[in-house]
Motif scaffolding. Structure first.
Motif, PDB file in Angstrom:
ATOM      1  N   ILE A  89      41.938  32.207  39.405  1.00  0.00           N
ATOM      2  CA  ILE A  89      41.112  32.467  40.592  1.00  0.00           C
ATOM      3  C   ILE A  89      41.831  31.868  41.790  1.00  0.00           C
ATOM      4  CG2 ILE A  89      38.887  32.087  41.704  1.00  0.00           C
ATOM      5  CD1 ILE A  89      37.644  31.778  38.942  1.00  0.00           C
ATOM      6  N   PRO A  90      42.270  32.698  42.751  1.00  0.00           N
ATOM      7  CA  PRO A  90      43.059  32.171  43.872  1.00  0.00           C
ATOM      8  C   PRO A  90      42.209  31.369  44.844  1.00  0.00           C
ATOM      9  CG  PRO A  90      42.619  34.496  44.190  1.00  0.00           C
ATOM     10  CD  PRO A  90      42.079  34.154  42.832  1.00  0.00           C
ATOM     11  N   TYR A  91      42.885  30.492  45.601  1.00  0.00           N
ATOM     12  CA  TYR A  91      42.221  29.755  46.680  1.00  0.00           C
ATOM     13  C   TYR A  91      43.185  29.648  47.852  1.00  0.00           C
ATOM     14  CZ  TYR A  91      39.649  26.256  49.271  1.00  0.00           C
ATOM     15  OH  TYR A  91      38.953  25.596  50.238  1.00  0.00           O
ATOM     16  N   PRO A  92      42.774  30.051  49.051  1.00  0.00           N
ATOM     17  CA  PRO A  92      41.475  30.610  49.400  1.00  0.00           C
ATOM     18  C   PRO A  92      41.278  31.990  48.763  1.00  0.00           C
ATOM     19  CG  PRO A  92      42.895  30.351  51.333  1.00  0.00           C
ATOM     20  CD  PRO A  92      43.669  29.897  50.188  1.00  0.00           C
ATOM     21  N   LEU A  93      40.022  32.372  48.605  1.00  0.00           N
ATOM     22  CA  LEU A  93      39.685  33.602  47.913  1.00  0.00           C
ATOM     23  C   LEU A  93      39.973  34.812  48.797  1.00  0.00           C
ATOM     24  CD1 LEU A  93      38.465  33.768  45.055  1.00  0.00           C
ATOM     25  CD2 LEU A  93      36.256  34.211  46.125  1.00  0.00           C
ATOM     26  N   PRO A  94      40.707  35.809  48.277  1.00  0.00           N
ATOM     27  CA  PRO A  94      40.982  37.015  49.075  1.00  0.00           C
ATOM     28  C   PRO A  94      39.705  37.814  49.314  1.00  0.00           C
ATOM     29  CG  PRO A  94      42.433  36.857  47.157  1.00  0.00           C
ATOM     30  CD  PRO A  94      41.353  35.851  46.973  1.00  0.00           C
ATOM     31  N   PRO A  95      39.669  38.658  50.343  1.00  0.00           N
ATOM     32  CA  PRO A  95      38.502  39.518  50.587  1.00  0.00           C
ATOM     33  C   PRO A  95      38.288  40.457  49.401  1.00  0.00           C
ATOM     34  CG  PRO A  95      39.980  39.520  52.482  1.00  0.00           C
ATOM     35  CD  PRO A  95      40.707  38.828  51.387  1.00  0.00           C
ATOM     36  N   ASN A  96      37.024  40.731  49.089  1.00  0.00           N
ATOM     37  CA  ASN A  96      36.655  41.672  48.027  1.00  0.00           C
ATOM     38  C   ASN A  96      37.251  41.301  46.667  1.00  0.00           C
ATOM     39  OD1 ASN A  96      35.271  43.324  49.943  1.00  0.00           O
ATOM     40  ND2 ASN A  96      37.241  44.213  50.535  1.00  0.00           N
ATOM     41  N   TYR A  97      37.450  40.012  46.430  1.00  0.00           N
ATOM     42  CA  TYR A  97      37.982  39.578  45.135  1.00  0.00           C
ATOM     43  C   TYR A  97      36.972  39.894  44.032  1.00  0.00           C
ATOM     44  CZ  TYR A  97      39.502  36.548  41.342  1.00  0.00           C
ATOM     45  OH  TYR A  97      39.899  36.066  40.124  1.00  0.00           O
ATOM     46  N   SER A  98      37.450  40.422  42.926  1.00  0.00           N
ATOM     47  CA  SER A  98      36.564  40.750  41.808  1.00  0.00           C
ATOM     48  C   SER A  98      37.189  40.286  40.502  1.00  0.00           C
ATOM     49  CB  SER A  98      36.291  42.255  41.757  1.00  0.00           C
ATOM     50  OG  SER A  98      37.499  42.956  41.536  1.00  0.00           O
ATOM     51  N   TYR A  99      36.365  40.062  39.511  1.00  0.00           N
ATOM     52  CA  TYR A  99      36.829  39.602  38.200  1.00  0.00           C
ATOM     53  C   TYR A  99      35.746  39.914  37.183  1.00  0.00           C
ATOM     54  CZ  TYR A  99      33.499  35.771  38.703  1.00  0.00           C
ATOM     55  OH  TYR A  99      32.341  35.048  38.857  1.00  0.00           O
ATOM     56  N   GLY A 100      36.030  39.692  35.927  1.00  0.00           N
ATOM     57  CA  GLY A 100      35.017  39.860  34.887  1.00  0.00           C
ATOM     58  C   GLY A 100      34.422  41.247  34.866  1.00  0.00           C
ATOM     59  N   LEU A 101      33.091  41.325  34.942  1.00  0.00           N
ATOM     60  CA  LEU A 101      32.381  42.595  34.870  1.00  0.00           C
ATOM     61  C   LEU A 101      32.738  43.522  36.021  1.00  0.00           C
ATOM     62  CD1 LEU A 101      28.836  41.317  33.857  1.00  0.00           C
ATOM     63  CD2 LEU A 101      30.394  42.620  32.425  1.00  0.00           C
ATOM     64  N   CYS A 102      33.093  42.945  37.177  1.00  0.00           N
ATOM     65  CA  CYS A 102      33.364  43.755  38.370  1.00  0.00           C
ATOM     66  C   CYS A 102      34.841  44.083  38.546  1.00  0.00           C
ATOM     67  CB  CYS A 102      32.874  43.027  39.628  1.00  0.00           C
ATOM     68  SG  CYS A 102      31.112  42.706  39.629  1.00  0.00           S
ATOM     69  N   SER A 103      35.690  43.644  37.603  1.00  0.00           N
ATOM     70  CA  SER A 103      37.127  43.763  37.842  1.00  0.00           C
ATOM     71  C   SER A 103      37.617  45.190  37.824  1.00  0.00           C
ATOM     72  CB  SER A 103      37.906  42.951  36.801  1.00  0.00           C
ATOM     73  OG  SER A 103      37.610  43.427  35.494  1.00  0.00           O
ATOM     74  N   GLY A 104      36.875  46.093  37.246  1.00  0.00           N
ATOM     75  CA  GLY A 104      37.305  47.485  37.182  1.00  0.00           C
ATOM     76  C   GLY A 104      37.418  48.124  38.539  1.00  0.00           C
ATOM     77  N   THR A 105      36.516  47.767  39.482  1.00  0.00           N
ATOM     78  CA  THR A 105      36.517  48.403  40.801  1.00  0.00           C
ATOM     79  C   THR A 105      37.422  47.683  41.784  1.00  0.00           C
ATOM     80  OG1 THR A 105      34.617  47.085  41.433  1.00  0.00           O
ATOM     81  CG2 THR A 105      34.184  49.268  40.501  1.00  0.00           C
ATOM     82  N   GLY A 106      37.654  46.402  41.563  1.00  0.00           N
ATOM     83  CA  GLY A 106      38.393  45.653  42.581  1.00  0.00           C
ATOM     84  C   GLY A 106      39.768  45.202  42.162  1.00  0.00           C
ATOM     85  N   THR A 107      40.222  45.659  40.981  1.00  0.00           N
ATOM     86  CA  THR A 107      41.487  45.156  40.472  1.00  0.00           C
ATOM     87  C   THR A 107      42.648  45.456  41.393  1.00  0.00           C
ATOM     88  OG1 THR A 107      40.667  45.507  38.240  1.00  0.00           O
ATOM     89  CG2 THR A 107      43.032  45.184  38.484  1.00  0.00           C
ATOM     90  N   ARG A 108      42.721  46.709  41.902  1.00  0.00           N
ATOM     91  CA  ARG A 108      43.860  47.101  42.705  1.00  0.00           C
ATOM     92  C   ARG A 108      43.956  46.263  43.976  1.00  0.00           C
ATOM     93  NH1 ARG A 108      44.224  53.428  42.984  1.00  0.00           N
ATOM     94  NH2 ARG A 108      44.258  53.210  40.731  1.00  0.00           N
ATOM     95  N   GLU A 109      42.802  46.105  44.635  1.00  0.00           N
ATOM     96  CA  GLU A 109      42.807  45.343  45.895  1.00  0.00           C
ATOM     97  C   GLU A 109      43.063  43.873  45.636  1.00  0.00           C
ATOM     98  OE1 GLU A 109      40.139  44.826  49.913  1.00  0.00           O
ATOM     99  OE2 GLU A 109      39.345  45.926  48.199  1.00  0.00           O
ATOM    100  N   LYS A 110      42.534  43.383  44.521  1.00  0.00           N
ATOM    101  CA  LYS A 110      42.740  41.977  44.187  1.00  0.00           C
ATOM    102  C   LYS A 110      44.219  41.693  43.974  1.00  0.00           C
ATOM    103  CE  LYS A 110      42.171  40.684  39.963  1.00  0.00           C
ATOM    104  NZ  LYS A 110      41.607  40.397  38.654  1.00  0.00           N
ATOM    105  N   LYS A 111      44.922  42.645  43.293  1.00  0.00           N
ATOM    106  CA  LYS A 111      46.328  42.439  43.016  1.00  0.00           C
ATOM    107  C   LYS A 111      47.138  42.412  44.302  1.00  0.00           C
ATOM    108  CE  LYS A 111      46.578  44.132  38.284  1.00  0.00           C
ATOM    109  NZ  LYS A 111      47.074  45.179  37.385  1.00  0.00           N
ATOM    110  N   LYS A 112      46.767  43.285  45.249  1.00  0.00           N
ATOM    111  CA  LYS A 112      47.499  43.332  46.513  1.00  0.00           C
ATOM    112  C   LYS A 112      47.396  42.006  47.251  1.00  0.00           C
ATOM    113  CE  LYS A 112      47.066  48.299  47.346  1.00  0.00           C
ATOM    114  NZ  LYS A 112      46.439  49.309  48.196  1.00  0.00           N
ATOM    115  N   THR A 113      46.197  41.467  47.250  1.00  0.00           N
ATOM    116  CA  THR A 113      45.980  40.244  48.045  1.00  0.00           C
ATOM    117  C   THR A 113      46.499  39.001  47.341  1.00  0.00           C
ATOM    118  OG1 THR A 113      43.761  41.093  47.770  1.00  0.00           O
ATOM    119  CG2 THR A 113      44.177  39.900  49.772  1.00  0.00           C
ATOM    120  N   ALA A 114      46.438  38.988  46.025  1.00  0.00           N
ATOM    121  CA  ALA A 114      46.771  37.771  45.285  1.00  0.00           C
ATOM    122  C   ALA A 114      48.239  37.649  44.947  1.00  0.00           C
ATOM    123  CB  ALA A 114      45.951  37.696  43.999  1.00  0.00           C
TER     124      ALA A 114
END
Length: 479
Positions: A201-226
């Motif tokens: 889990i990154p810190y500071p947290l990127p916008p629209n960060y998702s994980y677990g149950l919600c990771s399916g919708t936010g994975t792409r954006e999470k990877k870009k930011t993290a």
């Protein structure tokens, strides 16, 4: 924090607290378990026949060989609890959350023999704590409070063995209790895949960060930011972003890992941690033997004091945040004054650790003196001072490393100081053997030596204070 992810984050937080409370630090309820083991006649075959005859129907005889076995088991388990912080930290950094948690489940559920079971439980518990600490990153400005709560839950989990002891006295077998704990691995599996990230889990947290149950919708954006190197480094080490731009008056910190390890600051911090931790481990590991002697073998009295000790341990979760609160308040105060005077904010931040270090040493000294007095009712006070001192110790350790050394070395330094202090903790077994052997069950001289060693820990806050004062009065030297 987006409203859509808030329920998931709260669920992760609460289930993580429950996990740490129920499984992470159960080893430190060892005294309750030893009481049950003795009633189950573990290692009783090692006792001499005469010693058995000396015990009456309601008493618990003091058997040297039996107590030595229990002390050895706790020594090995407590050593593994600290020493394995270094390699397990590497596993967590390299293979991330899911792999680390799966290893924790396998390790803590596979051992059948006592000498293997306790060390494996402690290693699994450390991995659970390590993977849960990053949950604080989900809550922004409340991050430090949540991290200290998790550390407190780790301390409080020692009450699990008290529950096992009470259930045993009500007719629930030891085997049934441990089978139940093994079945709880299903809980860990579900939480690992549903409520925890696969990576960090990154810190500071990127916008629209998702994980677990919600990771399916936010994975792409999470990877870009993290993907940022800075975020990944901070995520691994659970560290806050830098609070100031170095400038005139900046604390002259050693920048390389090697220079940090060989600095006077690190050496005295290691002494401070090792001595205080040795006291705590020695006390927990030999508590049953101590109570047996002070209570003259009265089983009911021993049981009552063992329960009292375990109950006080449960309140570690309430004590832990106070040290963090003290340091945060002092840090804000000193940095505000530093801005007015134009002095270094990092020196001011390090100065905030001095009262915490001194107070932890003072609490340990009080605990050590009470533990050294062979008066049974006084042990209630010993129990209270012990749990406060222990909860201050580990929070203060992590906080000092964060303030005193470069952030990029925190993970390595934390693992190293815990591993080195674990080597010192091995002294508890020869100390116990010395008390039981040459000293003929009289710990007076050992206690005097350990109290003197505790006085030595006050040198650490004094030296940090003098260093900060020197830096504050000579700002030009660091230009």
């Amino acid at each position: 924090m987006s409203g859509q992810g808030l329920p998931l984050r709260v669920a992760t937080l609460l289930t993580g607290l429950l996990e740490c409370l129920g499984f992470a630090g159960v080893l430190f309820g060892w005294a309750s378990l030893v009481f049950v083991f003795k009633k189950e006649h573990y290692f009783e075959e090692l006792c001499e026949h005469d010693a058995r005859l000396m015990g009456n129907a309601t008493g618990m005889e003091d058997c040297k060989a039996q107590d030595e076995k229990f002390s050895l088991i706790f020594t090995l388990a407590s050593f593994m609890n600290n020493f394995m912080t270094f390699p397990t930290g590497f596993i967590f950094d390299r293979f991330k959350t899911t792999v680390a948690r799966l290893i924790a489940m396998i390790v803590s559920g596979s051992a059948m023999l006592l000498f293997l079971a306790m060390p494996m439980l402690s290693v699994g518990g450390i991995l659970f704590l390590m993977t849960n600490l990053q949950v604080g990153n989900l809550f922004g400005k409340h991050r430090s409070t949540i991290i200290t709560l998790y550390n407190g839950a780790f301390d409080s989990s020692s009450a699990v063995f008290l529950i096992i002891k009470l259930l045993y006295e009500k007719g629930i077998s030891l085997r049934a209790s441990f089978i139940f704990l093994s079945v709880c691995s299903v809980w860990h599996v579900g939480r690992t895949f549903l409520l925890m990230p696969r990576g960090h889990i990154p810190y500071p947290l990127p916008p629209n960060y998702s994980y677990g149950l919600c990771s399916g919708t936010g994975t792409r954006e999470k990877k870009k930011t993290a993907n940022s190197k800075e975020l990944d480094l901070q995520a691994k080490e659970f560290l806050p972003p830098k609070e100031e731009i170095p400038g005139p008056g900046q604390l002259d910190e050693p920048r390389s890992f090697k220079s940090s390890v060989f600095s006077r600051r690190f050496a005295w911090h290691l002494v401070w941690l090792s001595v205080i931790q040795l006291w705590h481990y020695l006390f927990i590991g030999t508590l049953n033997s101590l109570l047996t002697n002070l209570a003259s073998g009265d089983r009911a009295l021993i049981s009552s004091y063992t329960n009292a000790f375990a109950i006080t341990q449960f309140f570690g979760m309430l004590c832990a945040p106070w040290n963090g609160l003290l340091m945060d308040r002092l840090k804000q105060k000193y940095q505000k004054e530093a801005r007015k005077t134009g002095s270094s904010a990092s020196v001011a931040a390090l100065s905030a650790a001095v009262p915490s270090l001194a107070l932890t040493s003072l609490l340990c000294l009080g605990f050590a003196i009470c533990a050294s007095v062979p008066v049974l009712p006084l042990q209630y006070g010993t129990f209270v001072l012990q749990v406060i001192s222990r909860s201050f110790l580990y929070g203060g350790n992590a906080a000092f490393l964060t303030l005193a050394f470069p952030s990029e070395h925190f993970g390595k330094l934390f693992g190293l100081v815990m591993a080195l202090s674990a080597i010192v903790s091995l002294l508890q077994f020869p100390i116990f053997m010395c008390i039981k052997g040459p000293l003929q069950n009289n710990p007076f001289y050992v206690n005097v030596m350990l109290v003197l060693a505790t006085l030595l820990t006050f040198a650490h806050p004094v030296l940090v204070y003098l260093e900060c004062r020197q830096k504050a009065t000579a700002p030009a030297a660091t230009f």
